[in-house]
Design an enzyme around this catalytic site. Structure first.
Site, PDB file in Angstrom:
ATOM      1  N   HIS A   1       0.174 -57.278   2.642  1.00 49.78           N
ATOM      2  CA  HIS A   1       0.395 -58.712   2.483  1.00 49.78           C
ATOM      3  C   HIS A   1      -0.463 -59.275   1.358  1.00 49.78           C
ATOM      4  CE1 HIS A   1      -3.348 -60.720   3.888  1.00 49.78           C
ATOM      5  NE2 HIS A   1      -3.529 -59.622   4.609  1.00 49.78           N
ATOM      6  N   CYS A   2       0.000 -60.405   0.808  1.00 45.95           N
ATOM      7  CA  CYS A   2      -0.783 -61.240  -0.100  1.00 45.95           C
ATOM      8  C   CYS A   2      -0.705 -62.652   0.469  1.00 45.95           C
ATOM      9  CB  CYS A   2      -0.274 -61.150  -1.536  1.00 45.95           C
ATOM     10  SG  CYS A   2       1.470 -61.563  -1.751  1.00 45.95           S
ATOM     11  N   MET A   3      -0.833 -63.669  -0.362  1.00 45.91           N
ATOM     12  CA  MET A   3      -0.801 -65.026   0.182  1.00 45.91           C
ATOM     13  C   MET A   3       0.608 -65.444   0.564  1.00 45.91           C
ATOM     14  SD  MET A   3      -2.634 -67.545   1.118  1.00 45.91           S
ATOM     15  CE  MET A   3      -4.211 -67.233   0.289  1.00 45.91           C
TER      16      MET A   3
ATOM     17  N   SER B   1       1.758 -58.421  -3.264  1.00 46.82           N
ATOM     18  CA  SER B   1       1.978 -57.370  -2.260  1.00 46.82           C
ATOM     19  C   SER B   1       3.292 -56.618  -2.480  1.00 46.82           C
ATOM     20  CB  SER B   1       1.905 -57.958  -0.849  1.00 46.82           C
ATOM     21  OG  SER B   1       2.811 -59.021  -0.679  1.00 46.82           O
TER      22      SER B   1
ATOM     23  N   TYR C   1       0.328 -64.012   4.121  1.00 46.87           N
ATOM     24  CA  TYR C   1      -0.892 -64.233   4.906  1.00 46.87           C
ATOM     25  C   TYR C   1      -0.563 -64.908   6.225  1.00 46.87           C
ATOM     26  CZ  TYR C   1      -5.708 -65.573   5.985  1.00 46.87           C
ATOM     27  OH  TYR C   1      -6.936 -65.726   6.594  1.00 46.87           O
TER      28      TYR C   1
END
Length: 262
Positions: free
Chosen positions: A126-128, A134, A61
């Site tokens: 994307h993820c965190m 992701s 992120y």
């Protein structure tokens, strides 16, 4: 803003903010990455990882929040795998967000990525943190679109983003998806989560490898000589006297000399 601050732009994003003090950039959101584990050898980069050249990128992120850096890489679309993460730049990028934060809908994500590939548009997934959720989407895409098995897809992503760390639940989902794509795996051995190590360097210091047979020195061979088996020095025992005997012998010698001289 002071003149000194204007003359010292951020070396990452090129904008003027107190990046050394942790102040986020007011233009692109960049901030200095904080590494809590000093022993970690994985370098934190402001840029997402390029998985497929000029097409597929993987990141966190924090990477997704740096619009200017994404534009420098030509990224125009973003696949957000975490509903809690806000889509910050809807006027600059085309977003697709997975709506379920408990499950991974691979087919939904892959459909979006296939459309991006068809349109020749560069896309960020994307993820965190960019470590588990992701990367799982990217691995599933490689299995579906490239026909690669799970182990090969995981290897490909891990090599290009070493910080990837899939949890067991996510990896199990990928195993199920692999079975869905390639059919029953009943006749294949059960595959555990692969463990990848750093490549072995070409040079060597002649240290034995685990597969080498190490020759242990033999200390009890017939040719070895014991320290107790050494020959005794040929010195007559009477030449060495100790204690009272030596004292009496010395007095006798002195008396003999005195008698000879009288």
């Amino acid at each position: 803003m002071r003149k000194r601050e204007r003359e010292n732009p951020c070396g990452i994003c090129g904008h003027y903010h107190k990046y050394e003090e942790g102040e986020p950039c007011g233009i692109c959101g960049h901030r200095m990455a904080v590494v809590t584990d000093k022993s970690s050898s994985i370098q934190v980069s402001a840029f997402p990882s390029e998985i497929l050249p000029e097409f597929l990128y993987l990141g966190s992120y924090d990477n997704a929040s740096r619009a200017e850096l994404l534009k420098t890489q030509g990224i125009s679309r973003v696949l957000n795998t975490v509903p809690a993460c806000q889509n910050l730049y809807k006027n600059s990028f085309t977003y697709h967000c997975l709506q379920d934060d408990q499950d991974l809908h691979f087919d939904d994500a892959i459909q979006f990525l296939e459309q991006c590939e068809k349109d020749r548009a560069r896309v960020l997934v994307h993820c965190m943190s960019g470590k588990s959720r992701s990367p799982a989407i990217v691995i599933a895409y490689l299995m579906k679109s490239k026909g690669w098995k799970l182990a090969q897809s995981y290897q490909w992503v891990k090599d290009r983003r070493p910080s990837v760390d899939l949890n067991q639940g996510v990896y199990q989902k990928l195993q199920e998806y692999e079975q869905k794509i390639f059919g029953s795996l009943e006749n294949q051995p059960a595959s555990a989560m692969p463990v990848f190590t750093s490549p072995v360097p070409a040079f060597s210091f002649n240290y034995p490898t685990p597969t080498d047979s190490v020759q242990i020195p033999t200390f009890n061979s017939s040719g070895a000589t014991s320290v107790f088996a050494r020959p005794v020095f040929g010195v007559p025992p009477q030449d060495f006297t100790f204690g009272a005997a030596a004292h009496n012998q010395r007095n006798t010698s002195e008396s003999d000399i005195a008698m000879d001289g009288s």
